[in-house]
Motif scaffolding. Structure first.
Motif, PDB file in Angstrom:
ATOM      1  N   ARG A 261      28.355  29.077  13.979  1.00  0.00           N
ATOM      2  CA  ARG A 261      27.258  28.182  14.104  1.00  0.00           C
ATOM      3  C   ARG A 261      26.317  28.601  15.081  1.00  0.00           C
ATOM      4  O   ARG A 261      24.991  28.512  14.922  1.00  0.00           O
TER       5      ARG A 261
ATOM      6  N   ASP B  53      30.476  21.375  11.213  1.00  0.00           N
ATOM      7  CA  ASP B  53      31.376  22.526  10.748  1.00  0.00           C
ATOM      8  C   ASP B  53      32.942  22.539  11.657  1.00  0.00           C
ATOM      9  O   ASP B  53      33.109  23.575  12.012  1.00  0.00           O
TER      10      ASP B  53
ATOM     11  N   ASP C 210      34.485  29.141  13.629  1.00  0.00           N
ATOM     12  CA  ASP C 210      33.112  28.462  12.981  1.00  0.00           C
ATOM     13  C   ASP C 210      32.243  27.970  14.185  1.00  0.00           C
ATOM     14  O   ASP C 210      31.163  28.101  13.882  1.00  0.00           O
TER      15      ASP C 210
ATOM     16  N   PRO D  62      35.608  36.702  10.191  1.00  0.00           N
ATOM     17  CA  PRO D  62      36.310  35.077  10.527  1.00  0.00           C
ATOM     18  C   PRO D  62      37.455  35.400  11.204  1.00  0.00           C
ATOM     19  O   PRO D  62      38.526  35.980  10.583  1.00  0.00           O
TER      20      PRO D  62
ATOM     21  N   ASN E 217      37.378  28.718   9.400  1.00  0.00           N
ATOM     22  CA  ASN E 217      36.525  29.808   8.632  1.00  0.00           C
ATOM     23  C   ASN E 217      35.883  29.314   7.566  1.00  0.00           C
ATOM     24  O   ASN E 217      35.874  29.775   6.439  1.00  0.00           O
TER      25      ASN E 217
END
Length: 350
Positions: free
Chosen positions: A116, A325, A112, A133, A138
């Motif tokens: 981002r 996230d 993640d 991913p 993920n």
């Protein structure tokens, strides 16, 4: 003693507090849903210059790179440009290089954090983000309904899938005690308080061994810890209201690991952040929230409030932990979160 403190705060605030409270409560009533829901569009025809932002530390990084190269070769496209992230740079300069090289699509292959960073650079452009991913959570891939267990399928979607626009959000942080400032893009959920503390204290060895379940172990350790924190919250530049909270979440969408749909009403393209204020005082409150989330119960729960806004400001007398996230983003006393509607083009399966 806690009840006396709360009662004193309410009495001191008086009519101003009441006005502020109802002003925020009404935001929920006025929160009209406007998910775009338009059909995804086919990408432009012809060969594409693919750029891959690869986190080489991920277990299946080499496999993902091989699959992308093979697919591009099979389509008669140019060889993909591959930029590897480092511990010092999780992808900022790599994504800039990809854009400067004329990439038609940029594919983060990592967790993640990598997604981002790439999304931050692509937001506001017409260059789509494709997803392969390789991380623990993920989160964006889950919310775009990608099958995270099948890398080959994700590669096909990233290269040949259709395109749609989604919202992104930014969280600007300032710590008045140190003077440190930072801004972070997020795509799924950012948070302040307990959730950030849990992420900061998750055992990395356990995380590598059992994946997202490691967060549960950290959560159990933190639940009996320090009680609610006093913060001030403002939605859409309204007056600040004082709340005592364990955690405040800012959701752009809501699917989490383990099949949990945290906020079923949250849409990824409605131009609205869904804010969740959690303030349990005891184990009973935690259990009640767990049941509400698990069974998606629509009834009100005093220790769990939902609001909708385009902009949120939060301030605290002392630093509170934050996350974006699933990545810890450090302590802050002043937090400003804002949604950016339809700012990111992504590749999806349909």
């Amino acid at each position: 003693m806690r009840n006396w403190i709360i009662a004193g705060a309410v009495t001191t605030a008086g009519a101003v507090a009441v006005t502020s409270w109802w002003g925020v409560r009404r935001l929920r009533e006025q929160h009209s849903r406007s998910a775009v829901g338009e059909p995804a569009q086919a990408p432009p025809p012809g060969p594409q210059q693919v750029a891959v932002i690869l986190n080489p530390t991920k277990a299946r990084a080499a496999e993902a790179e091989m699959l992308i190269e093979a697919a591009c070769r099979g389509a008669g496209w140019p060889k993909p440009l591959v930029f590897e992230t480092t511990a010092e740079d999780p992808g900022h300069s790599m994504t800039r290089k990809a854009l400067a090289a004329g990439a038609d699509v940029v594919i983060p292959c990592g967790g993640d954090g990598t997604v981002r960073v790439v999304a931050e650079a692509l937001a506001g452009t017409d260059v789509p983000l494709g997803l392969v991913p390789l991380g623990t959570g993920n989160l964006l891939a889950r919310n775009l309904d990608l099958d995270i267990t099948r890398i080959s399928q994700c590669v096909h979607t990233a290269l040949f899938g259709r395109q749609r626009r989604i919202d992104t959000a930014t969280m600007s942080l300032e710590d008045r005690t140190t003077g440190k400032k930072s801004t972070h893009t997020f795509l799924v959920i950012a948070g302040v308080g307990l959730d950030a503390e849990i992420l900061s204290d998750t055992n990395e060895d356990l995380k590598r061994a059992v994946g997202w379940i490691a967060y549960t172990e950290a959560g159990i350790r933190h639940m009996p810890g320090r009680r609610r924190k006093r913060v001030e919250i403002s939605l859409n530049d309204s007056d600040f209201q004082t709340r005592r909270v364990r955690s405040v979440l800012f959701a752009n969408c809501s699917k989490l690991p383990g099949g949990v749909d945290f906020i079923p009403e949250a849409y990824i393209d409605d131009g609205v952040l869904d804010i969740v204020v959690m303030s349990p005082r005891s184990l009973i409150g935690w259990v009640a929230m767990y049941i509400k989330i698990l069974f998606q119960h629509n009834g009100p729960l005093p220790v769990m409030s939902f609001y909708g806004a385009q902009k949120v400001r939060l301030r605290s007398a002392e630093p509170v932990e934050t996350q974006a996230d699933g990545d810890p983003t450090g302590p802050a006393t002043d937090i400003e979160v804002e949604v950016h509607p339809l700012s990111l083009l992504v590749r999806v399966a349909s």
